[in-house]
Design an enzyme around this catalytic site. Structure first.
Site, PDB file in Angstrom:
ATOM      1  N   ALA A   1      56.193  25.861  10.837  1.00 16.41           N
ATOM      2  CA  ALA A   1      55.882  26.163   9.239  1.00 16.41           C
ATOM      3  C   ALA A   1      55.804  27.643   8.965  1.00 16.41           C
ATOM      4  O   ALA A   1      55.541  28.534   9.970  1.00 16.41           O
ATOM      5  CB  ALA A   1      54.488  25.311   9.121  1.00 16.41           C
TER       6      ALA A   1
ATOM      7  N   GLY B   1      56.170  23.140  13.469  1.00 17.99           N
ATOM      8  CA  GLY B   1      57.063  22.493  12.788  1.00 17.99           C
ATOM      9  C   GLY B   1      58.666  22.339  13.264  1.00 17.99           C
ATOM     10  O   GLY B   1      59.173  21.682  12.930  1.00 17.99           O
TER      11      GLY B   1
ATOM     12  N   GLU C   1      58.861  19.820  15.696  1.00 16.12           N
ATOM     13  CA  GLU C   1      58.734  18.476  14.890  1.00 16.12           C
ATOM     14  C   GLU C   1      59.945  18.146  14.174  1.00 16.12           C
ATOM     15  O   GLU C   1      60.428  17.084  14.187  1.00 16.12           O
ATOM     16  CB  GLU C   1      57.440  18.703  13.973  1.00 16.12           C
TER      17      GLU C   1
ATOM     18  N   GLU D   1      50.224  25.077  17.401  1.00 19.76           N
ATOM     19  CA  GLU D   1      49.260  24.758  16.176  1.00 19.76           C
ATOM     20  C   GLU D   1      47.822  25.318  16.540  1.00 19.76           C
ATOM     21  O   GLU D   1      46.995  25.776  15.813  1.00 19.76           O
ATOM     22  CB  GLU D   1      49.487  23.414  15.477  1.00 19.76           C
TER      23      GLU D   1
HETATM   24  C1  3H9 Z   1      53.167  24.517  12.003  1.00 15.07           C
HETATM   25  O1  3H9 Z   1      54.284  24.685  12.339  1.00 15.07           O
HETATM   26  C2  3H9 Z   1      52.263  23.545  11.318  1.00 15.07           C
HETATM   27  C3  3H9 Z   1      53.059  22.301  11.461  1.00 15.07           C
HETATM   28  O2  3H9 Z   1      52.945  21.584  12.602  1.00 15.07           O
HETATM   29  C4  3H9 Z   1      52.613  21.131  10.151  1.00 15.07           C
HETATM   30  C5  3H9 Z   1      52.748  21.786   8.702  1.00 15.07           C
HETATM   31  C6  3H9 Z   1      52.756  20.388   7.843  1.00 15.07           C
HETATM   32  N1  3H9 Z   1      55.457  31.821   9.753  1.00 15.07           N
HETATM   33  O3  3H9 Z   1      55.494  37.572  16.968  1.00 15.07           O
HETATM   34  P1  3H9 Z   1      56.796  38.322  16.657  1.00 15.07           P
HETATM   35  C7  3H9 Z   1      56.294  36.531  11.797  1.00 15.07           C
HETATM   36  S1  3H9 Z   1      52.204  26.095  12.102  1.00 15.07           S
HETATM   37  C8  3H9 Z   1      55.424  33.183   9.161  1.00 15.07           C
HETATM   38  O4  3H9 Z   1      56.481  39.835  16.124  1.00 15.07           O
HETATM   39  P2  3H9 Z   1      57.909  37.610  18.702  1.00 15.07           P
HETATM   40  C9  3H9 Z   1      55.243  37.572  12.413  1.00 15.07           C
HETATM   41  O5  3H9 Z   1      54.127  37.503  11.485  1.00 15.07           O
HETATM   42  C10 3H9 Z   1      53.199  27.144  13.028  1.00 15.07           C
HETATM   43  N2  3H9 Z   1      55.661  34.416   9.902  1.00 15.07           N
HETATM   44  O6  3H9 Z   1      57.881  38.036  17.125  1.00 15.07           O
HETATM   45  C11 3H9 Z   1      56.163  38.759  12.458  1.00 15.07           C
HETATM   46  O7  3H9 Z   1      56.135  39.393  10.957  1.00 15.07           O
HETATM   47  P3  3H9 Z   1      55.969  40.953  10.942  1.00 15.07           P
HETATM   48  C12 3H9 Z   1      53.431  26.955  14.299  1.00 15.07           C
HETATM   49  C13 3H9 Z   1      55.774  34.250  11.089  1.00 15.07           C
HETATM   50  O8  3H9 Z   1      59.472  37.649  18.818  1.00 15.07           O
HETATM   51  C14 3H9 Z   1      57.710  38.266  12.650  1.00 15.07           C
HETATM   52  O9  3H9 Z   1      57.599  36.924  12.439  1.00 15.07           O
HETATM   53  N3  3H9 Z   1      54.209  28.008  14.912  1.00 15.07           N
HETATM   54  C15 3H9 Z   1      55.658  32.959  11.828  1.00 15.07           C
HETATM   55  O10 3H9 Z   1      57.291  38.366  19.624  1.00 15.07           O
HETATM   56  C16 3H9 Z   1      57.785  38.349  14.366  1.00 15.07           C
HETATM   57  O11 3H9 Z   1      56.875  37.679  15.088  1.00 15.07           O
HETATM   58  C17 3H9 Z   1      53.687  29.007  15.574  1.00 15.07           C
HETATM   59  O12 3H9 Z   1      52.367  29.165  15.532  1.00 15.07           O
HETATM   60  C18 3H9 Z   1      55.362  31.899  11.284  1.00 15.07           C
HETATM   61  N4  3H9 Z   1      55.422  30.496  11.870  1.00 15.07           N
HETATM   62  O13 3H9 Z   1      57.632  36.285  18.726  1.00 15.07           O
HETATM   63  C19 3H9 Z   1      54.583  30.046  15.955  1.00 15.07           C
HETATM   64  N5  3H9 Z   1      55.661  33.251  12.981  1.00 15.07           N
HETATM   65  O14 3H9 Z   1      57.253  41.345  11.477  1.00 15.07           O
HETATM   66  C20 3H9 Z   1      54.096  31.512  15.606  1.00 15.07           C
HETATM   67  C21 3H9 Z   1      56.093  34.503  13.252  1.00 15.07           C
HETATM   68  O15 3H9 Z   1      55.891  41.112   9.528  1.00 15.07           O
HETATM   69  N6  3H9 Z   1      55.056  32.323  16.086  1.00 15.07           N
HETATM   70  N7  3H9 Z   1      56.150  35.051  11.940  1.00 15.07           N
HETATM   71  O16 3H9 Z   1      54.822  41.385  11.918  1.00 15.07           O
HETATM   72  C22 3H9 Z   1      55.215  32.921  17.377  1.00 15.07           C
HETATM   73  O17 3H9 Z   1      54.456  32.279  18.342  1.00 15.07           O
HETATM   74  C23 3H9 Z   1      56.058  34.061  17.570  1.00 15.07           C
HETATM   75  O18 3H9 Z   1      56.152  35.029  16.343  1.00 15.07           O
HETATM   76  C24 3H9 Z   1      57.441  33.850  18.130  1.00 15.07           C
HETATM   77  C25 3H9 Z   1      58.417  35.138  17.973  1.00 15.07           C
HETATM   78  C26 3H9 Z   1      57.160  33.279  19.472  1.00 15.07           C
HETATM   79  C27 3H9 Z   1      58.009  32.864  17.285  1.00 15.07           C
END
Ligand code: 3H9
Length: 701
Positions: free
Chosen positions: A63, A102, A105, A125
């Site tokens: 998400a 998500g 999901e 999450e």
């Molecule tokens: C969810 O899904 C809830 C659902 O179950 C239900 C809903 C109803 N959203 O980490 P990076 C940004 S909860 C918005 O440096 P990497 C991050 O801030 C979500 N922004 O890259 C950064 O921005 P900036 C569950 C996001 O390659 C840029 O993207 N998912 C999101 O080292 C690059 O990120 C998670 O918790 C997001 N979801 O790592 C996954 N994710 O450049 C969270 C990232 O402005 N994300 N950004 O600083 C991660 O674990 C890592 O970002 C990922 C990439 C492994 C994907």
């Protein structure tokens, strides 16, 4: 159709591509785009099946976290997933990069899943203080079994595609051309008229747990210690339990209610703050991405003590050859022996293979010759914490190191500019303050001197990333960010025991707040002698008109240096790390209080908490105002990763904002009245409180 989701056809297969860089988060446009694309595929008689794939470097990473807390914009993710699962044509998820939250999901709502071998799937999450809220807790156990699902959902850790296939999450691991592999898979589905496989109707894997309900309590018990204080891990378990005890639709409802409960809690706010804070910290306004940086191919560490050895391990772990330099063979042997022992312990725990240990040890060499510095791209000095010693080392390095090499000091408190002045190249000098044990603790404080070049910062930052550290940039001052704040925190802890609290009472209050340990247990672990040496160094300049507690000094005078001498603020049975209250210490405290004319009284837990926390925050406010930290969230990152501050509270500055700065200021002002000058409110705290603002409104963020 939305620009964020494209639809094209490859033969009879409709390919739906999500293009929402950088991580294809499921923002409103993506959700709408997915529904539109599904409708298009459904309406086209030439389409037999559909593939959902991520454009760019990843599948969907979840998400859009930035939408959380804002009014929801339709369509919600649930309707999108219902649309996918309800499609009359098979839908295949094609996974590369990370399918997280998500994103996974979405995959689980698809009828089939294929992935490249390097692809990863996970439900992280819980790390944001949440639980999977779009069916993840209901579908994953149905496809992977309850125990595997509990492990993945409660840890939040992803698994790679081959393992995901073994678990039943992925149906096929395809070659590197993901689109071709997924389309071929979909074509086969159509040709073989394979039925739509809806995970929501599967039951066999959850049925097993229905017969064994004890699995949930056992799992709760197994995470009790690690998850102490956290809400989300326990809610995750409850949600998975619902997958076993309730029909799918009811389970979804339960999951949604639990998700909303987590979302409304201050914990998820703290953890989401921590997520963004960690990423924000790497953004230095005048050192933008693309600033020239040198590639570090070879490193030298000066000093084979605990810190030097731990720092060398960081390089070896990242595959960078490193030479540790010492002045005497026996000291060097002892230091490298400790490194070997550390690796061996990890091998014994099954967390490292013997082959990997050998490889890492092979990257670490010892030398008595400082001349090896000639080859190094970075030299990290980790010698005795004394200015004269550091200056001698840096003057020598200056004569040997190649031009452009980074000259770093691991000092935890000393003036980096004074160290830099011992060289003819202050632009190459930087502080790299590792936390002990340096091979374990994630935090690295990079300390920028007045003349540190941008290239030196960029090179050090890139190195920090390579060795897997979370880093913050600090300005040069006594103690930088972390230890400068720690000083008033420890001061208050000592004053509190003089006033009548016990070390164990103070430690319990701080532990119960969620810290890894209280201030006294922490000092015993770190060793009391380091702080003692620093205090002695400053004794001449100490203000004699201000209250000073002598308890810590007296303990050291008695040789009580903490765990390593089996006595400090507590006593320790031989070979044990369990602190035991010591009547001798209590007598010493009472004697010091008497000498200092401190009146003893009953000290309440609330006062303990406030005096310790607000001491951190008031100093943090000064650090922010002086520009030592670029933003309040950098201070939070420092405390979360370097000092065991509870992540679910977001860090000291975030926590203060949550309490409200008006309240914080009122408390600080009250302490100022009662305890005098050290509690003078920081001007920034006063100003923000008056303006009704928070620390989040100050600094570069
Ligand atoms: C969810 O899904 C809830 C659902 O179950 C239900 C809903 C109803 N959203 O980490 P990076 C940004 S909860 C918005 O440096 P990497 C991050 O801030 C979500 N922004 O890259 C950064 O921005 P900036 C569950 C996001 O390659 C840029 O993207 N998912 C999101 O080292 C690059 O990120 C998670 O918790 C997001 N979801 O790592 C996954 N994710 O450049 C969270 C990232 O402005 N994300 N950004 O600083 C991660 O674990 C890592 O970002 C990922 C990439 C492994 C994907």
């Amino acid at each position: 159709m939305s620009d964020l989701v494209a639809f094209d056809k490859q033969g009879s297969i409709g390919v739906i591509t999500v293009n929402n860089p950088p991580v294809n988060a499921l923002s409103q446009g993506v959700r709408q785009g997915l529904l539109d694309a599904l409708a298009r595929g459904a309406a086209d008689p030439g389409v037999g099946a559909m593939v959902i794939i991520g454009g760019g470097r990843t599948f969907i990473a979840g998400a859009d976290i930035r939408e959380f807390g804002k009014p929801p914009q339709p369509p919600d993710l649930h309707s999108v997933l219902a649309g996918i699962e309800g499609s009359s044509k098979p839908v295949v998820a094609a996974i590369h990069g990370t399918a997280l939250g998500g994103g996974l999901e979405v995959c689980l709502a698809c009828h089939y899943r294929v992935a490249v071998a390097a692809g990863q799937v996970g439900l992280p999450e819980v790390k944001l203080g949440l639980l999977p809220g779009a069916g993840g807790t209901q579908r994953l156990p149905r496809v992977a079994g309850v125990e595997a699902a509990l492990k993945m959902i409660v840890s939040g850790d992803p698994v790679r595609a081959p393992r995901a296939k073994e678990m039943g999450i992925v149906d096929e691991v395809v070659g590197d051309d993901l689109r071709a592999g997924a389309v071929a898979f979909a074509e086969r589905l159509v040709a073989e008229r394979r039925p739509l496989r809806k995970i929501s109707v599967l039951d066999d894997k959850v049925a097993a747990a229905r017969a064994n309900p004890g699995v949930f309590d056992a799992f709760r018990k197994s995470i009790e210690r690690e998850a102490r204080g956290y809400l989300a891990p326990f809610k995750c378990i409850e949600a998975v339990q619902a997958a076993v005890t309730l029909p799918f639709a009811e389970g979804l409802k339960k999951e949604r209610a639990l998700f909303q409960e987590c979302m409304a809690s201050p914990q998820s706010k703290g953890q989401i703050h921590a997520f963004f804070a960690e990423r924000e910290a790497t953004k230095i306004p005048d050192v933008p991405p693309g600033t020239p940086a040198m590639k570090i191919e070879r490193a030298v560490v000066i000093g084979a003590g605990t810190m030097g050895g731990g720092i060398a391990m960081n390089f070896a772990n990242a595959g960078i050859p490193v030479t540790v330099v010492e002045v005497a063979q026996d000291v060097l042997d002892r230091g490298l022996g400790v490194v070997r022992k550390n690796y061996a312990a990890t091998v014994e725990k099954g967390r490292l293979s013997q082959a990997d240990m050998d490889k890492r040890m092979g990257l670490i060499t010892g030398s008595l010759d400082r001349g090896v510095v000639r080859e190094a791209d970075i030299v990290i000095e980790a010698v005795f914490e004394e200015m004269a010693v550091k200056k001698e080392v840096f003057a020598a390095l200056d004569k040997i190191a190649k031009s452009g090499a980074v000259l770093a000091s691991n000092t935890s408190t000393l003036d980096i500019d004074e160290i830099a002045r011992a060289t003819s190249r202050p632009q190459s000098v930087i502080g790299t303050h590792f936390f002990s044990p340096a091979n374990v603790m994630r935090l690295l404080e990079l300390v920028r001197g007045a003349k540190t070049a941008k290239e030196t910062i960029a090179t050090s930052a890139e190195l920090a990333r390579r060795i897997g550290k979370v880093w913050v940039l600090a300005g040069n001052c006594d103690g930088f960010i972390g230890n400068r704040m720690l000083a008033p925190y420890l001061r208050e802890a000592e004053f509190l025991v003089e006033e009548g609290a016990t070390p164990q009472q103070v430690d319990k209050v701080i532990y119960d707040f969620g810290f890894a340990m209280g201030p006294f247990a922490m000092q015993d672990l770190a060793g009391l002698d380091v702080g003692w040496r620093i205090r002695k160094g400053k004794a001449a300049t100490r203000r004699k008109d201000l209250r000073y507690s002598h308890v810590g000094d007296r303990l050291c005078e008695q040789g009580r240096f903490g765990q390593k001498t089996s006595a400090g603020w507590y006593r320790y049975d031989a070979g044990s790390r369990a602190p035991k209250p010591d009547p001798e210490v209590e007598a010493l405290i009472a004697a010091c209080a008497k000498e200092g004319g401190v009146e003893r009284r009953q000290v309440g837990d609330e006062e303990i908490l406030k005096r310790c926390l607000w001491a951190l925050v008031n100093e943090g406010a000064r650090i922010l105002e002086e520009g030592i930290a670029l933003r309040a969230s950098d201070i939070d990152v420092t405390y979360l990763y370097g000092y065991g501050f509870p992540r679910y509270r977001g860090g000291p500055m975030f926590y203060a904002d949550q309490v409200g700065l008006k309240q914080v200021l009122a408390d600080v002002a009250g302490f100022h009245t009662r305890h005098g000058e050290p509690w003078a409110p920081a001007p920034l705290l006063e100003r923000l409180a008056k303006e009704g603002k928070g620390f989040r409104d100050a600094g570069a963020r």
